[in-house]
Design an enzyme around this catalytic site. Structure first.
Site, PDB file in Angstrom:
ATOM      1  N   GLY A 229     -40.043  74.197  50.708  1.00 49.84           N
ATOM      2  CA  GLY A 229     -40.293  73.984  49.250  1.00 49.84           C
ATOM      3  C   GLY A 229     -39.681  75.065  48.449  1.00 49.84           C
ATOM      4  O   GLY A 229     -39.431  76.318  49.100  1.00 49.84           O
TER       5      GLY A 229
ATOM      6  N   GLY B 230     -39.178  77.872  45.543  1.00 47.08           N
ATOM      7  CA  GLY B 230     -40.229  78.893  45.056  1.00 47.08           C
ATOM      8  C   GLY B 230     -40.279  80.326  45.874  1.00 47.08           C
ATOM      9  O   GLY B 230     -39.879  80.139  46.937  1.00 47.08           O
ATOM     10  N   SER B 231     -40.959  81.060  45.168  1.00 51.65           N
ATOM     11  CA  SER B 231     -40.804  82.385  45.984  1.00 51.65           C
ATOM     12  C   SER B 231     -41.525  82.426  47.274  1.00 51.65           C
ATOM     13  O   SER B 231     -41.221  83.205  48.019  1.00 51.65           O
ATOM     14  CB  SER B 231     -41.596  83.556  44.845  1.00 51.65           C
ATOM     15  OG  SER B 231     -40.749  83.528  43.555  1.00 51.65           O
TER      16      SER B 231
ATOM     17  N   GLU C 273     -34.511  70.246  51.662  1.00 53.96           N
ATOM     18  CA  GLU C 273     -34.061  69.608  50.225  1.00 53.96           C
ATOM     19  C   GLU C 273     -33.115  70.875  49.476  1.00 53.96           C
ATOM     20  O   GLU C 273     -32.132  70.464  48.981  1.00 53.96           O
ATOM     21  CB  GLU C 273     -35.022  69.220  49.601  1.00 53.96           C
ATOM     22  CG  GLU C 273     -36.269  69.932  49.445  1.00 53.96           C
ATOM     23  CD  GLU C 273     -37.505  69.424  48.798  1.00 53.96           C
ATOM     24  OE1 GLU C 273     -37.331  68.117  48.532  1.00 53.96           O
ATOM     25  OE2 GLU C 273     -38.541  70.157  48.912  1.00 53.96           O
TER      26      GLU C 273
ATOM     27  N   ASN D 286     -45.288  71.228  37.780  1.00 49.21           N
ATOM     28  CA  ASN D 286     -44.148  70.845  38.032  1.00 49.21           C
ATOM     29  C   ASN D 286     -43.885  69.359  38.498  1.00 49.21           C
ATOM     30  O   ASN D 286     -43.024  68.700  37.998  1.00 49.21           O
ATOM     31  CB  ASN D 286     -43.270  71.801  39.103  1.00 49.21           C
ATOM     32  CG  ASN D 286     -43.419  73.229  38.485  1.00 49.21           C
ATOM     33  OD1 ASN D 286     -43.249  73.592  37.364  1.00 49.21           O
ATOM     34  ND2 ASN D 286     -43.440  74.211  39.276  1.00 49.21           N
TER      35      ASN D 286
ATOM     36  N   GLY E  30     -40.491  67.201  46.786  1.00 51.08           N
ATOM     37  CA  GLY E  30     -40.473  66.520  48.175  1.00 51.08           C
ATOM     38  C   GLY E  30     -41.450  66.912  48.853  1.00 51.08           C
ATOM     39  O   GLY E  30     -41.599  66.618  50.191  1.00 51.08           O
TER      40      GLY E  30
END
Length: 576
Positions: A286, A288-289, A311, A401, A405
């Site tokens: 996914g 993000g950090s 994705e 947010n 996905g």
């Protein structure tokens, strides 16, 4: 603000062509009829009117149209109007925020990350439809959403027959361009020329005549390298220049390194047990950090010839490619940090034969994810002691947010992993709670939970067994006593999934009223029994028992059957 948007627009739009730009334009725009459709962003903005449904390219701050949204902001400040805006995912260059600030967004879907837009959503000013990213165009195609009036797509080239070559993302751009009444193309003359040939555009047939999608491996190519559309529907071509916003991912820290270590140990044990080979199965991470950092940590593991079916292709994708660990990566967008971008974009040719960008309805397609047996790693806001995950709403009400996905992958992956740091806001908030305040992923879709303290493997366990592992392996030690107390009292009351309903959301209530959960822990001791009835329970210390990866504990509320089950599976469960 009007001056700011005008200044940005002037930097993004190409209004004069010198000899070099004319040569670049000739190489990129091979459709003979382009000049009759060439217009400025402000002229193109006049094609969009109040009440329309507009689709824009853009997926995780990559490949969005950059000039037309700014022209729409200028227009909205002069002549108020509002549209329904659909994208692939989030837009970069602060475009979502500027459009929200101009009050031109009536409805927005399916994902966003902008703080200005987020405030408008949570204030009820913008109606936000949070959707699984694989579903949006399916709903649009079947007329379950409003028909699309205009599609706005960023292109790196236009083919001789008017086909659109996307830039750094595909997202929903292909279906939007095919389904919309009119198409506005932003031809970005500064996008890397090496992007052409990277895309694989395939649109599923209409039901009930749909055939199986023939993606059988991450490197399957089944479509065309451009979006095929009828050039008669090209209403405008705007010439632009400009870069995507860089990813805001931060470098790995000690906590994310520990999470990566826990995941590597689990995967090593899966290989030892014969459930996986050293090539594992296709990986998904996914945005993000945390997910990016954990995925990068796999390069330290004993794995070879990895593949990715994801994705978003982030820094970690290229870290693994550069380390010789990753053979191939399929995604829907490329979103990298400024540092990684400095080398990637000028050297993209080196990666071309190892990358594919697809429409998001394929990159996130549940059937393909299940066929390939993806190992999915996504980030949670919080999870509860039974394995339910909240990915979207702070204290159950305030949108962050969106689900993105994560649901497409979690439900269908061979291994569904959710990661988060055990604490938020400097320890004010526990990310492990008795009951999540909003459920995006039920316990049925979650296999593994990971924090910096350890890993809870929930496969094959009943709710009471899961709770013990989650508390002892994943929660921060300062919140464990309160979680144990809650669970013991819930078990006294009985039930398959025991809860104290009057207390289940009390942790979130503390945040709402006091701004933190610190009343639930002081030096590891539960406080204020009047506010928290479960705090009156006294839980004796429990002997520690080995659980394979990093230790753990056994507790008096567990049945002997639970203990036997945990001993039987202790070779791949752990905590710290």
């Amino acid at each position: 603000m009007l001056d700011d948007s005008f200044s940005l627009l002037s930097r993004m739009e190409v209004t004069e062509l010198d000899e070099a730009l004319r040569g670049e334009l000739a190489r990129r725009c091979r459709w003979q009829g382009w000049e009759s459709r060439h217009m400025s962003a402000s002229q193109a903005a006049e094609l969009i009117r109040d009440g329309m449904t507009v689709g824009m390219s853009g997926f995780t701050r990559a490949g969005e149209a950059k000039a037309l949204p700014l022209a729409l902001v200028e227009k909205a400040r002069r002549e108020p109007f509002a549209i329904t805006l659909m994208t692939g995912a989030s837009l970069g260059n602060d475009l979502d925020g500027q459009m929200a600030d101009a009050h031109m967004l009536a409805r927005r879907m399916p994902f966003q990350v902008d703080p200005v837009l987020r405030r408008a959503i949570n204030a009820g000013e913008v109606m936000f439809m949070d959707q699984h990213l694989s579903e949006t165009v399916e709903l649009l195609r079947n007329h379950q959403l409003s028909d699309m009036d205009v599609a706005v797509v960023e292109a790196s080239a236009i083919t001789t027959d008017g086909g659109i070559v996307p830039t750094t993302s595909v997202g929903n751009s292909a279906s939007y361009a095919i389904l919309a009444d009119k198409v506005i193309i932003e031809l970005n003359l500064e996008s890397p020329a090496a992007l052409e040939g990277l895309h694989d555009i395939y649109i599923p047939q209409m039901r009930p005549s749909r055939q199986p999608i023939p993606v059988v491996a991450p490197d399957s190519r089944i479509g065309t390298p451009y979006i095929p559309i009828d050039p008669a529907r090209i209403a405008a071509i705007v010439l632009t220049r400009g870069k995507d916003s860089p990813s805001t991912c931060t470098p790995p820290d000690e906590d994310t390194r520990r999470m990566a270590d826990h995941l590597v140990e689990l995967l090593k044990q899966e290989v030892t047990l014969g459930r996986l080979t050293p090539a594992l199965l296709p990986l998904q991470a996914g945005i993000g950090s945390m997910a990016n950092a954990v995925m990068s940590g796999l390069k330290e593991g004993p794995f070879e010839h990895l593949t990715m079916y994801s994705e978003v292709l982030q820094d970690s994708t290229f870290d693994l490619l550069d380390a010789g660990k990753l053979d191939f990566a399929s995604g829907s967008s490329i979103t990298v940090t400024e540092e990684r971008g400095r080398t990637l974009w000028k050297d993209l040719e080196r990666y071309r034969d190892r990358l594919i960008l697809r429409p998001q309805e394929l990159s996130n397609h549940p059937g393909i994810v299940r066929r390939l047996g993806v190992i999915a790693v996504n980030t949670a806001l919080e999870f509860d002691i039974y394995g339910n995950v909240n990915s979207t709403h702070v204290c159950g009400t305030r949108m962050m947010n969106g689900i993105g996905g994560s649901g497409d992958f979690a439900r269908n992956a061979q291994l569904s992993v959710f990661i988060t740091k055990s604490l938020a806001k400097g320890g004010d908030i526990s990310s492990v709670v008795p009951f999540v305040s909003h459920v995006d992923h039920t316990e049925h879709d979650v296999d593994i939970l990971v924090t910096e303290h350890g890993l809870a493997d929930l496969r094959g366990l009943a709710p009471r067994e899961r709770a013990v592992l989650v508390i002892e392996n994943c929660a921060d030690p300062r919140y464990r006593p309160a979680l144990r107390a809650y669970f013991e009292e819930a078990c006294r009351r009985g039930g398959h999934t025991p809860h104290c309903l009057e207390q289940a959301l009390s942790w979130h209530r503390e945040v709402e009223v006091h701004g933190n959960m610190r009343a639930l822990c002081t030096g590891g001791r539960i406080t204020d029994p009047d506010r928290f009835p479960c705090a009156r329970l006294r839980i004796p210390g429990c002997p520690s028992h080995s659980h394979g990866i990093a230790g753990g504990g056994d507790h008096r509320w567990c049945t002997s059957a639970s203990r036997d089950r945990r001993r039987h599976t202790s070779h791949h469960r752990g905590g710290a």
